[in-house]
Design an enzyme around this catalytic site. Structure first.
Site, PDB file in Angstrom:
ATOM      1  N   THR B 217       0.723  -1.094  -0.049  1.00 32.26           N
ATOM      2  CA  THR B 217       0.109   0.013   0.147  1.00 32.26           C
ATOM      3  C   THR B 217       0.819   1.183  -0.084  1.00 32.26           C
ATOM      4  O   THR B 217       0.613   1.965   0.875  1.00 32.26           O
ATOM      5  CB  THR B 217      -0.952   0.150   1.320  1.00 32.26           C
ATOM      6  N   LEU B 220      -0.628   4.801   0.649  1.00 31.28           N
ATOM      7  CA  LEU B 220      -2.165   4.639   1.373  1.00 31.28           C
ATOM      8  C   LEU B 220      -2.076   4.049   2.501  1.00 31.28           C
ATOM      9  O   LEU B 220      -1.087   3.149   3.017  1.00 31.28           O
ATOM     10  CB  LEU B 220      -2.931   3.826   0.380  1.00 31.28           C
ATOM     11  N   HIS B 327       9.840   2.344  18.512  1.00 26.94           N
ATOM     12  CA  HIS B 327       8.870   0.881  17.954  1.00 26.94           C
ATOM     13  C   HIS B 327       8.895  -0.150  19.117  1.00 26.94           C
ATOM     14  O   HIS B 327       9.717  -0.263  19.992  1.00 26.94           O
ATOM     15  CB  HIS B 327       9.436   0.397  16.754  1.00 26.94           C
ATOM     16  N   GLU B 375       8.107  -2.149  12.888  1.00 26.63           N
ATOM     17  CA  GLU B 375       9.164  -1.503  12.539  1.00 26.63           C
ATOM     18  C   GLU B 375      10.266  -2.231  11.652  1.00 26.63           C
ATOM     19  O   GLU B 375      10.905  -1.891  10.688  1.00 26.63           O
ATOM     20  CB  GLU B 375       9.958  -0.346  13.695  1.00 26.63           C
ATOM     21  N   GLU B 376      10.605  -3.322  12.213  1.00 28.53           N
ATOM     22  CA  GLU B 376      11.811  -4.377  11.831  1.00 28.53           C
ATOM     23  C   GLU B 376      11.533  -4.645  10.527  1.00 28.53           C
ATOM     24  O   GLU B 376      12.296  -5.090   9.825  1.00 28.53           O
ATOM     25  CB  GLU B 376      11.944  -5.391  12.650  1.00 28.53           C
ATOM     26  N   GLU B 384       2.595   3.892   8.033  1.00 22.19           N
ATOM     27  CA  GLU B 384       1.225   3.797   7.656  1.00 22.19           C
ATOM     28  C   GLU B 384       0.368   4.969   8.630  1.00 22.19           C
ATOM     29  O   GLU B 384      -0.518   5.632   7.901  1.00 22.19           O
ATOM     30  CB  GLU B 384       0.676   2.454   8.016  1.00 22.19           C
ATOM     31  N   GLU B 387       0.984   8.212   6.616  1.00 27.52           N
ATOM     32  CA  GLU B 387      -0.012   8.323   5.381  1.00 27.52           C
ATOM     33  C   GLU B 387      -1.259   8.416   5.840  1.00 27.52           C
ATOM     34  O   GLU B 387      -2.169   9.371   5.045  1.00 27.52           O
ATOM     35  CB  GLU B 387       0.221   6.873   4.900  1.00 27.52           C
ATOM     36  N   ASP B 404      14.737   4.803  19.407  1.00 24.64           N
ATOM     37  CA  ASP B 404      14.669   3.357  19.277  1.00 24.64           C
ATOM     38  C   ASP B 404      15.557   2.602  20.136  1.00 24.64           C
ATOM     39  O   ASP B 404      15.099   2.314  21.288  1.00 24.64           O
ATOM     40  CB  ASP B 404      15.043   3.318  17.855  1.00 24.64           C
ATOM     41  N   HIS B 504      19.794  -8.137  16.562  1.00 25.25           N
ATOM     42  CA  HIS B 504      18.871  -8.821  15.892  1.00 25.25           C
ATOM     43  C   HIS B 504      19.059 -10.339  15.931  1.00 25.25           C
ATOM     44  O   HIS B 504      18.708 -10.993  15.167  1.00 25.25           O
ATOM     45  CB  HIS B 504      18.839  -8.441  14.388  1.00 25.25           C
TER      46      HIS B 504
END
Lengths: 699, 699
Positions: B217, B220, B327, B375-376, B384, B387, B404, B504
């Site tokens: 998207t 959007l 996040h 976020e990852e 989003e 947007e 973060d 990570h």
């Protein structure tokens, strides 16, 4: 005014206790002690209405239309000086005024090699020539400054043919038929200077550029240093030579044409049956195998075009701008287009400027007056201005008011605008007397000519929607600023003329206005009063008079059209209008709730910051409908509600157009995906709009 | 925190007479009677600094990192509830808090078919297998919720080959070399849990999607009804199967590889010479003609990801938002990434919420706390959100503060941000004591690690520029909101690790932080205090503490780089930097003049509306650098100063990149035209920025 691209339709403290000691003052609560906030002053409004003077508008018009003043001509530059002089007048001027320049690409016919249209006989000799100029009927059509009729931006070339088959068209001749412009009349005795109708030699000039703004600098202001496209990369110019001619010449060509009859809707009032060619009639004025030769010698030229801007600084919120604009450039004398608007502009600035300089009044917000250059070539001055000051204007402009041609005819007001401006125009026009017989208000007169039944208000005057016919286009489509265009116009029961008949010809002169269009200048005065009242209400009201909930009617009508005319088709392709329904409902609910909060606040004693925050919600609502990624192929058009609509259904333009394109494609095609994307774009805009109307601290 | 896309570098009266009678009050001038406007309260600031508690941050972290909480997992949703509970606490919560959902496309390894990497012998038998999971060293690496190491969005497939030639690459294996992450150390005794270094089995997970936001998207919001791209039309996914492995497995593969030696810069600390293949060494662990088989079974899934938003409503200007975000989703336990930031977020909201609920304090402007989801996978939750609320956020957001990973290491503060935020971070950090030995302020400690010589201020801490490594990216690049990212970080004289070594991996646990990264949590507290002070200064100060004139240094440095490194080349192509020089000078002059007007106003007794107008100029300055048409190929990147720079010259990114592309093309090429266009785009942005800084009623 520029020829109109047809777009989508729509609607357009004192409660403290004094103890008699100085220290007591410090305990006075804030609201109680602040002076009443500056608000619209009805006495000032009445003063302004009373001082707007028809005779002065008439004198302005006489001076403005004395000479031809096509964009960038010496006379155009003289008028720049005239505007600066008026706006800098110590007794009736504004706070400041400046001219600014853009280097833009214009198109002119050659002075040395006029554009020619000939009929050439079989042996190659010229047997007929169209007029190169209009007939000098009033002594004003013959001067050296009268630009030859031409189609601006049409390319040069000298093709010769007769009515070449489709897809092999070599040139285009354009004329205005007496059926469309003259209510069928065409003889010299029936036309100007004997009536308001177009004389047989009259030719409508115009720009044939497809977009607007300077063609070489899309999205960039045309300052000298700006990057300019190579001519080879410019799109939007006509592909073949094009020349406008008068209907007298058109009759000689068209009534001699052979071939099958043209469709009924193509027939006109030239007194013959129009045929499609090829070739000329065997017994006509020309040998049957004659040809037409069109020689176009237009030249593209970089020219300096000026805007003039003047400002009255706001007393309380100088960073909120009420913009009022009119273009200055004409095709010839341009008494109607645009000087009827410029004459009103100058009278309005004089009256407001005089109050300002006397110290009687200063608006709450700033008022900016604009005289745009090179509008006739494609809204160039206004577009470059919006490109140069994009952010500043978008952040601060309350509304844009356009008066281009102020009087097309003297029957009624006509307003095009976005829904939030409806209420302020209604308020203004209810308080101004209509010119002409009777004792009606402008509003009551207006409703007789243009009206609609509103589900909310009952019978009201109907506003038209904004296309791209004048300088409001970049403001509404590119910047998302609530805009309106004001004019007096026709009684449609008395004429079917597409526009006032001498439009863009050398017959659009002061006498034409004075004698036929608005004797006494009462309609000019009415437009000045309407614009003046709207400007004062927008600049002085404590609460901005923009009624955002009036958007709901538009949205509902768009939605209903989508459901009725596209619903079944969309269902077949498993595309739901449900999210759109929900978004429209959400907008409606939030707008209504905001309206209630405004009422509550108005009944209390709100502080200026509270009202400012609320006004920002109202001002910025229109911005939420902009999406620069919605229609990438439509230059400048970013407003998801008012972008051009080519689809037949009177709904959201992106949806309407996408459905038109998808209709004949297979299920699952890219075109159907685009329909879904367009629905999502509108839903996002409406949800975003609703979010900006919610209480500002709601998540 | 997401792996970093490398972007352009930069900085980053009472004078009335009382007569003792009530009527006299009405003559009191406005300024005199208003109470002092709400401004930053130093006592509140001190209280907040004192109450931010390291032990509570530690307890928050313990809870947050107790279980793996990859995006949209049950534990991720549990944490949504935890956040809501905290933010709705009647004694320490915010005014309100809500979770919101987006339906987004994520990528996960298959639970049934794990991704595999094998060495396959000449006869087809598996002779070696890479680990499928990390070694369970602390009991936390073995649970069912530990997601298998994988490259998110890498397509499924099972190619088999050894080091296929360039352009015929069949799959990619990724590992982190001990030279890059472990200061060369690689044995179990030297690595976690015996030190902070990465154990041999540790594997870095990550998203391999090229852009950010939900892949289906773009532009959007990923609400359920939004149009979603067909998977076939999605761009930005890796083209071939990709799998990350640990350096233990990498050693077994790489140290057995045959062929020519890899370049020196490619050599690492695995204890062998790295070769380029093809094939395995004749005397190595595998038959020379063995092959590597990579089986990737990642699956794309539509999942519901939540953001959580909480707000403290502003008392005076609730429509101005100070946004603070972090996040929530991790790859595994994510003690460092992102829970070190979430732990700080919760402590900050607790302290501010407690003051709020007690009635001790309410900020002048609204403070919005955000916990972003997914976020990852590519900054999905924050993107989003921007947007969905594009206009509202753009119009009202004062600044975005991102924390973060709050602590990479405990040596010094590190700040990335746009120039206007520099001053507020300096003001805040000068007043907070640095953790660790000595009695330095955070500022004085910081300047020892990161500094630069400013032509205006002399030696100051240097801010980094904002890339796209965390959720600030949509705010600065897409919305043009002044942003910053705060963290505590390394002493570079002590480690050259690219990032904290367990980044990570399943070894990024509470004990890792507690034991190695920040024993005592002093650095966490320091970040909380810095963020808290910045938030209070931005939300409570009467005059916004955004120093827009600090942009001048960046512009001058960009300009000088262009002149020095591109000037001669541009001159050869007759492209002048003159307009850019003039625009930078104009910006500089207007910013300085605005600074003087602010000082004058601060020394007077300005009314709240006057200050609001001025603050709007400061807040909206950053917006003037946005141009959605500047880099159409760079999704979301619209900021003409901070868009990605691939060109080698540290100047305006559009200019740098265009020059890189034009360098080897012929004079007059399209690429050289683009260089000119990019200069015009920057000139327009700078002229527009200067225009917004001018007095608001100047034309």
């Amino acid at each position: 005014m520029q020829w109109t691209k047809v777009l989508g339709l729509g609607l357009g403290a004192a409660a403290f206790l004094g103890l008699g000691i100085i220290l007591g003052h410090f305990a006075i609560p804030k609201e109680a002690s602040s002076p009443a906030p500056q608000d619209l002053d009805l006495q000032i409004l009445e003063t302004v209405m009373g001082q707007l003077n028809a005779s002065r508008i008439r004198e302005n018009l006489r001076e403005l239309s004395r000479e031809p003043h096509v964009a960038t001509s010496p006379r155009d530059e003289d008028l720049v000086q005239l505007l600066l002089q008026r706006w800098r007048d110590p007794e009736s001027g504004l706070d400041s005024a400046e001219a600014s320049n853009y280097e833009v690409l214009l198109s002119f016919p050659s002075q040395e090699q006029p554009n020619l249209v000939h009929v050439v006989g079989p042996t190659g000799d010229i047997i007929y020539s169209c007029r190169q100029t209009e007939e000098n009927l009033t002594g004003e059509q013959g001067g050296p400054d009268v630009v030859q009729p031409y189609a601006a931006y049409a390319p040069p070339g000298s093709p010769q043919a007769v009515n070449a088959a489709k897809h092999r068209v070599a040139a285009v001749l354009v004329y205005t038929d007496p059926a469309d412009i003259n209510d069928g009349l065409s003889s010299p005795s029936e036309t100007f200077p004997n009536s308001w109708y177009l004389p047989p030699s009259g030719v409508e000039r115009g720009s044939y550029y497809e977009y607007f703004g300077d063609p070489l600098t899309p999205y960039l202001p045309a300052i000298p240093s700006s990057f300019r496209l190579d001519l080879a990369n410019v799109s939007g110019f006509p592909p073949i030579p094009t020349q406008p001619i008068g209907f007298q010449d058109a009759r000689d060509l068209l009534c001699n044409l052979d071939g099958t009859l043209a469709p009924t809707t193509w027939q006109g009032a030239l007194g013959c049956s129009y045929r499609l060619g090829p070739g000329f009639l065997p017994n006509g004025d020309f040998p049957a195998d004659s040809q037409v030769n069109v020689s176009v010698h237009n030249r593209l030229e970089l020219r300096n075009s000026s805007n003039v801007l003047g400002i009255i600084r706001g007393a309380v919120e100088p960073d909120r701008y009420v913009l009022y604009g009119n273009h200055r450039d004409s095709w010839v004398h341009g008494a109607v287009d645009p000087s009827s608007g410029t004459a009103v502009l100058l009278e309005l600035s004089r009256v407001l400027g005089t109050l300002l300089k006397k110290g009687t009044w200063r608006p709450r917000r700033s008022i900016v007056f604009a005289s745009w250059g090179a509008e006739e070539f494609g809204l160039i001055g206004s577009t470059e201005f919006t490109e140069e000051f994009f952010n500043k204007l978008q952040e601060r402009t309350v509304a844009y008011i356009n008066v281009d041609i102020s009087v097309f005819a003297n029957a009624t007001l006509r307003v095009q605008g976005t829904p939030p401006v409806q209420s302020v125009v209604f308020s203004a026009t209810k308080e101004i007397r209509s010119p002409g017989p009777g004792n009606l208000s402008i509003y009551d007169n207006w409703i007789r000519y243009f009206n609609r039944s509103s589900p909310v208000y009952g019978l009201v005057p109907s506003l038209g929607s904004l296309g791209a016919g004048s300088d409001y286009a970049p403001f509404i489509h590119f910047l998302g600023i609530s805009s309106m265009d004001l004019a007096y116009t026709y009684d449609r029961s008395k004429t079917s003329a597409r526009i006032y008949p001498t439009y863009h010809t050398a017959f659009d002169t002061f006498d034409y206005v004075d004698k036929f269009l608005d004797p006494g200048f009462g309609s000019h005065q009415a437009v000045a009063q309407t614009a003046g009242s709207v400007i004062l209400r927008l600049s002085d009201s404590f609460f901005l008079p923009l009624n955002v909930s009036d958007y709901s009617e538009t949205l509902l009508s768009f939605l209903q059209a989508a459901q009725q005319d596209l619903g079944a088709l969309l269902e077949q392709h498993s595309i739901s209008l449900g999210p759109l329904v929900a978004a429209v409902e959400k907008f409606d609910a939030e707008a209504a709730a905001l309206g209630e909060r405004i009422s509550t606040l108005q009944n209390g004693s709100p502080d200026p910051l509270q009202v400012r925050m609320l006004n920002d919600q109202l001002m910025l609502l229109e911005r939420t409908f902009l999406n620069p990624r919605a229609f990438p192929e439509e230059r400048y058009y970013s407003h998801v509600l008012w972008a051009p609509r080519t689809g037949s259904v009177a709904t959201f333009p992106g949806l309407s157009n996408a459905c038109s394109r998808a209709r004949d494609t297979a299920p699952g095609s890219e075109a159907w995906a685009e329909v879904q994307r367009q629905i999502s774009i509108v839903v996002m805009a409406l949800e975003g709009a609703a979010a900006t109307l919610r209480p500002v601290a709601d998540l």
